[in-house]
Scaffold this motif. Sequence first.
Motif, PDB file in Angstrom:
ATOM      1  N   ASP A 161       0.840  -1.192   0.000  1.00  0.00           N
ATOM      2  CA  ASP A 161       0.000   0.000   0.000  1.00  0.00           C
ATOM      3  C   ASP A 161       0.876   1.243   0.000  1.00  0.00           C
ATOM      4  O   ASP A 161       2.097   1.168   0.178  1.00  0.00           O
ATOM      5  CB  ASP A 161      -0.911  -0.009   1.227  1.00  0.00           C
ATOM      6  N   ARG A 162       0.237   2.392  -0.154  1.00  0.00           N
ATOM      7  CA  ARG A 162       0.987   3.645  -0.174  1.00  0.00           C
ATOM      8  C   ARG A 162       1.702   3.895   1.144  1.00  0.00           C
ATOM      9  O   ARG A 162       2.756   4.543   1.172  1.00  0.00           O
ATOM     10  CB  ARG A 162       0.055   4.806  -0.507  1.00  0.00           C
ATOM     11  N   GLY A 237       3.292  13.406  -2.227  1.00  0.00           N
ATOM     12  CA  GLY A 237       2.861  12.023  -2.100  1.00  0.00           C
ATOM     13  C   GLY A 237       2.453  11.713  -0.682  1.00  0.00           C
ATOM     14  O   GLY A 237       2.270  12.633   0.144  1.00  0.00           O
ATOM     15  N   PRO A 238       2.303  10.436  -0.333  1.00  0.00           N
ATOM     16  CA  PRO A 238       1.898  10.057   1.024  1.00  0.00           C
ATOM     17  C   PRO A 238       2.862  10.618   2.066  1.00  0.00           C
ATOM     18  O   PRO A 238       4.065  10.359   2.017  1.00  0.00           O
ATOM     19  CB  PRO A 238       1.945   8.527   0.997  1.00  0.00           C
ATOM     20  N   ARG A 254       4.531   5.879  -7.725  1.00  0.00           N
ATOM     21  CA  ARG A 254       3.593   4.865  -8.195  1.00  0.00           C
ATOM     22  C   ARG A 254       3.151   4.009  -7.012  1.00  0.00           C
ATOM     23  O   ARG A 254       3.933   3.741  -6.104  1.00  0.00           O
ATOM     24  CB  ARG A 254       4.246   3.965  -9.251  1.00  0.00           C
ATOM     25  N   HIS A 255       1.911   3.580  -7.041  1.00  0.00           N
ATOM     26  CA  HIS A 255       1.400   2.694  -5.993  1.00  0.00           C
ATOM     27  C   HIS A 255       2.134   1.361  -6.082  1.00  0.00           C
ATOM     28  O   HIS A 255       2.220   0.772  -7.164  1.00  0.00           O
ATOM     29  CB  HIS A 255      -0.096   2.490  -6.174  1.00  0.00           C
ATOM     30  N   THR A 258      -0.545  -1.362  -7.352  1.00  0.00           N
ATOM     31  CA  THR A 258      -1.242  -1.224  -8.630  1.00  0.00           C
ATOM     32  C   THR A 258      -0.420  -0.540  -9.705  1.00  0.00           C
ATOM     33  O   THR A 258      -0.724  -0.660 -10.893  1.00  0.00           O
ATOM     34  CB  THR A 258      -2.539  -0.416  -8.440  1.00  0.00           C
ATOM     35  N   GLU A 260      -0.408   2.628 -10.136  1.00  0.00           N
ATOM     36  CA  GLU A 260      -1.039   3.901 -10.465  1.00  0.00           C
ATOM     37  C   GLU A 260      -0.350   5.049  -9.730  1.00  0.00           C
ATOM     38  O   GLU A 260       0.045   4.902  -8.574  1.00  0.00           O
ATOM     39  CB  GLU A 260      -2.521   3.871 -10.101  1.00  0.00           C
ATOM     40  N   TRP A 262       0.164   8.376  -7.504  1.00  0.00           N
ATOM     41  CA  TRP A 262      -0.546   9.089  -6.440  1.00  0.00           C
ATOM     42  C   TRP A 262      -1.052  10.414  -6.992  1.00  0.00           C
ATOM     43  O   TRP A 262      -0.405  11.042  -7.826  1.00  0.00           O
ATOM     44  CB  TRP A 262       0.413   9.325  -5.286  1.00  0.00           C
ATOM     45  N   GLY A 276       8.470   4.017  -6.943  1.00  0.00           N
ATOM     46  CA  GLY A 276       8.163   4.267  -5.545  1.00  0.00           C
ATOM     47  C   GLY A 276       9.371   4.221  -4.631  1.00  0.00           C
ATOM     48  O   GLY A 276       9.492   5.018  -3.702  1.00  0.00           O
TER      49      GLY A 276
END
Length: 348
Positions: A161-162, A237-238, A254-255, A258, A260, A262, A276
């Motif tokens: 997860d993020r 980002g997160p 990127r996640h 997935t 994808e 953020w 990431g």
Amino acid sequence: MDVFACAGCGTGLTAPVSRVALPVHTHYGAWEELHPPLMEPATYAVERLPTGPPWRLWAEVGEEAAARQGVYAPVHSVSFGARGKIVIAPGDSRSTTLIREKCAGYCRGVDGRDGPNPACTGCGRAVATRIDDCGSWQTVWLKPDAVVRRPSGLPTAPLPDRADLEHAGHRVLPVEPDGSWSRRWEAAFGVAPAHLVVATGNRPVTLPAGPVAELLGHAVARRLPSGPDPRSVGLAGPGVPVPRPRPDVLLVPRHPGTGEPWRPSDRRATVVPLDGGVWAYLTGAGETSPVPATGTLPAGVLRDDYPLPARPRYPLEPHGGAFRETLVRLPGIRRPELRGYRGATHPW
């Protein structure tokens, strides 16, 4: 978790695996160099784009047919290979045997030039392609029409997860143990400038001071013009709020599950996705001093009696193939202001 089985006889071909995002550096390695496995143990990813043979020349295919294959600018040849290939680490392969007459390679392993080379031990059907030659990450690519996905019966592993991006263990260091630049960073910094070219309309950019400018600056200078009226770039980002005033372009992760990118709450923001692990390094804590033998250091004070992080003597060079192949797969490359990038003579 899932297992993949032979579509012909049902023999299990993998250990239990969980799906994650296809790594950014999947197709980009360093020539004349052996690489580790691409995938972490007990994971798999899916390549949604067509890859591999058969190939057709751009002149024969035409622009619209090439676009349906995910290619939007002229290239020498366009892949009409299968979509949906599944990649696993070689150590997660089960019940297969190599087809010896299909194991040609360059010099240090198998490069997959002869097509599927492991066969199911249950029925002899060719089910995958093993690649481990120099310049390639070690992989086993399962043929989508030769395997079926089934539940393993084991509890589903938590998907990345993020929040994982904020953990120190997720960061990818820019330098390899041997002192050279990270191959993963070279690929990431080939992909990101391609997105920047399209996101900015090939305008000059200014990077935020610090590790972004230090590490990404050379790649951007090689791929984007310099001049007046630059577009500003920032990290978000997160756990990393959008800077104020908001930059024109945001570098985002990127996640990990997935792939994808953020996105901030303002969905209109222009974002450029970044590996990431690379993003996590750029946004992680900066240089920190070792704790003294006694007492503590005052806030904001760093010791100066230990070596700085290692850096090679030459700039971080983006992977040329990663830049080219990413750029031609972005629909925005068709815009008139990017016409100069559509010619085969452009100095990529």
